[in-house]
Scaffold this motif. Structure first.
Motif, mmCIF file in Angstrom:
data_model
loop_
_atom_site.group_PDB
_atom_site.id
_atom_site.type_symbol
_atom_site.label_atom_id
_atom_site.label_comp_id
_atom_site.label_asym_id
_atom_site.label_seq_id
_atom_site.Cartn_x
_atom_site.Cartn_y
_atom_site.Cartn_z
ATOM 1 N N PHE A 24 -7.299 -0.556 5.646
ATOM 2 C CA PHE A 24 -6.560 -1.710 5.145
ATOM 3 C C PHE A 24 -6.498 -2.758 6.250
ATOM 4 O O PHE A 24 -5.858 -2.543 7.277
ATOM 5 C CB PHE A 24 -5.146 -1.304 4.723
ATOM 6 C CG PHE A 24 -5.104 -0.239 3.662
ATOM 7 C CD1 PHE A 24 -5.075 -0.574 2.324
ATOM 8 C CD2 PHE A 24 -5.102 1.101 4.017
ATOM 9 C CE1 PHE A 24 -5.043 0.401 1.352
ATOM 10 C CE2 PHE A 24 -5.070 2.087 3.050
ATOM 11 C CZ PHE A 24 -5.042 1.740 1.713
ATOM 12 N N THR A 43 0.807 -1.218 0.000
ATOM 13 C CA THR A 43 0.000 0.000 0.000
ATOM 14 C C THR A 43 0.840 1.269 0.000
ATOM 15 O O THR A 43 0.295 2.362 -0.178
ATOM 16 C CB THR A 43 -0.929 0.014 1.225
ATOM 17 O OG1 THR A 43 -0.136 -0.016 2.416
ATOM 18 C CG2 THR A 43 -1.850 -1.199 1.209
ATOM 19 N N THR A 100 -8.964 -4.321 1.225
ATOM 20 C CA THR A 100 -8.979 -2.866 1.347
ATOM 21 C C THR A 100 -10.403 -2.343 1.234
ATOM 22 O O THR A 100 -11.258 -2.957 0.597
ATOM 23 C CB THR A 100 -8.126 -2.194 0.255
ATOM 24 O OG1 THR A 100 -8.714 -2.464 -1.021
ATOM 25 C CG2 THR A 100 -6.704 -2.733 0.274
ATOM 26 N N ASP A 116 -1.797 -6.011 -1.131
ATOM 27 C CA ASP A 116 -2.794 -4.939 -1.122
ATOM 28 C C ASP A 116 -4.220 -5.464 -1.043
ATOM 29 O O ASP A 116 -5.173 -4.778 -1.398
ATOM 30 C CB ASP A 116 -2.634 -4.055 -2.362
ATOM 31 C CG ASP A 116 -2.932 -4.804 -3.667
ATOM 32 O OD1 ASP A 116 -3.097 -6.038 -3.627
ATOM 33 O OD2 ASP A 116 -2.998 -4.144 -4.721
#
Length: 390
Positions: free
Chosen positions: A349, A313, A342, A339
């Protein structure tokens, strides 16, 4: 309220509590924390003594200032409190179970959630919670916002207004260290959380048990720790039966700089997935888990990685195909991004919340990344990167 808090803090500086003693604890029975290295717990005379010590480590760098030390005395309601003298001189007295909790990091919220005590939160860092219910309470004003520990010390006016029994405090820099005695002078017990300093990722699970002690939910904490530990053992065994594969975990910081994982808990996850980390260095709790290298250094040491976690991220976008083509992982299509999970609208996150205390979930992603034969479940946090140009 802000003026009141500042005034109290300044006044308190003239009578700060004494520095906690590092003397050996006399007598008592140590409560096993199998993986933690930043704290220990001793039971004595109906109460618990907790010693926490670690360095505050700069992001991507080394320890800042002196090692921090805190001695806590956890006394159940109804048990006479011991005198804070002798080996308890300078210690912080906390009556348990605590009912009002302030927190300055989202992973603390993950701990309170698995313990079933989110209703005891009275203040959190801000509105970036993965948990929708917590985030809604913050936005409605039901939970105070005191700021996140990786940005700044807690906001004193909001913290005082929340009236917590304890502050679970992650300290990202020396400003937070300096704020700690001021907070204590306001009558708020500070519990330092040195989870990021644990060289073994399972040490993070022992922090769930510590907060379980504070909250009177030890059985729930112990059951959670046992579940995660079992899952990790099964994943390690499955990975160990597969061929070892070269792995690179390095995200692009912009310019000519990359940040590969080299040590500590994050590197141990790569090892336990039966990966050979091409940038591995000895563990060192006084240094961060990653370091900065140039593109030239990345190519020289990382070109033979079978799989590469290329993004997280924090990453800047990297599109130079002439560089990417020099890596086996790119040519073979084994590029991944950390990632997953999210909520863009909330800037939340789960990688920094639930995943912190569920290393078994991270390890599962790494095992499936490195060993295609073990891809029996979907990826969760670390998943194939579909954004890289071909």
């Amino acid at each position: 309220m802000a003026a009141l808090a500042i005034g109290l803090a300044v006044a308190g500086c003239d009578a700060l509590p004494p520095t906690p003693s590092r003397a050996t604890i006399a007598g008592g029975r140590e409560i096993a924390m199998p993986h933690a290295r930043t704290f220990r717990v001793v039971a004595r005379d109906g109460y618990r003594i907790v010693d926490l010590k670690a360095s505050v480590v700069g992001w991507g760098g080394a320890a800042l200032g002196e090692e921090q030390f805190q001695r806590l005395v956890l006394v159940p309601h109804g048990v006479p409190a011991p005198a804070l003298t002798g080996d308890l001189a300078g210690a912080t007295l906390i009556h348990t179970p605590v009912q009002r909790i302030a927190s300055n990091a989202v992973f603390h919220e993950a701990i309170t959630k698995v313990l079933g005590i989110n209703d005891r939160l009275v203040a959190v860092g801000g509105v970036k919670s993965w948990d929708d219910a917590v985030r809604a309470r913050v936005r409605s004003g039901a939970l105070r916002q005191i700021g996140y520990g990786w940005h700044s010390p807690p906001q004193l006016d909001a913290l005082v207004a929340a009236q917590p029994d304890v502050l679970l405090m992650t300290m990202g820099d020396l400003r937070s260290v300096g704020a700690k005695p001021r907070i204590e002078s306001l009558g708020i017990a500070v519990v330092p959380i040195f989870l990021d300093n644990e060289p073994d990722y399972l040490g993070r699970i022992d922090y769930v048990r510590l907060i379980g002690m504070l909250a009177g939910h030890e059985a729930q904490a112990d059951a959670f720790a046992a579940m995660v530990t079992r899952n990790v053992a099964a994943l390690k065994a499955a990975a160990a039966a597969q061929p070892t594969r070269n792995v690179l975990s390095a995200w692009f910081a912009g310019g000519d700089r990359w940040n590969p994982t080299v040590r500590n808990a994050d590197a141990k996850l790569l090892r336990d997935a039966n990966g050979r980390n091409l940038f591995a260095k000895p563990d060192d709790p006084t240094r961060d888990s990653f370091q900065s290298v140039t593109t030239e250094q990345l190519i020289a040491r990382g070109r033979d990685a079978d799989c590469w976690i290329l993004r997280d991220t924090h990453s800047a976008r990297f599109t130079d195909l002439s560089v990417l083509r020099r890596f086996r992982a790119y040519r073979d299509g084994c590029l991944f991004a950390a990632d997953g999970m999210t909520k863009p609208d909330a800037d939340a996150f789960d990688l920094y919340e639930t995943a912190v205390i569920r290393p078994d979930l991270i390890l599962g992603d790494l095992v499936r990344m490195l060993h295609p034969r073990l891809r029996d479940q979907p990826f969760r946090y670390i998943r194939p990167d579909t954004t890289v140009p071909r």
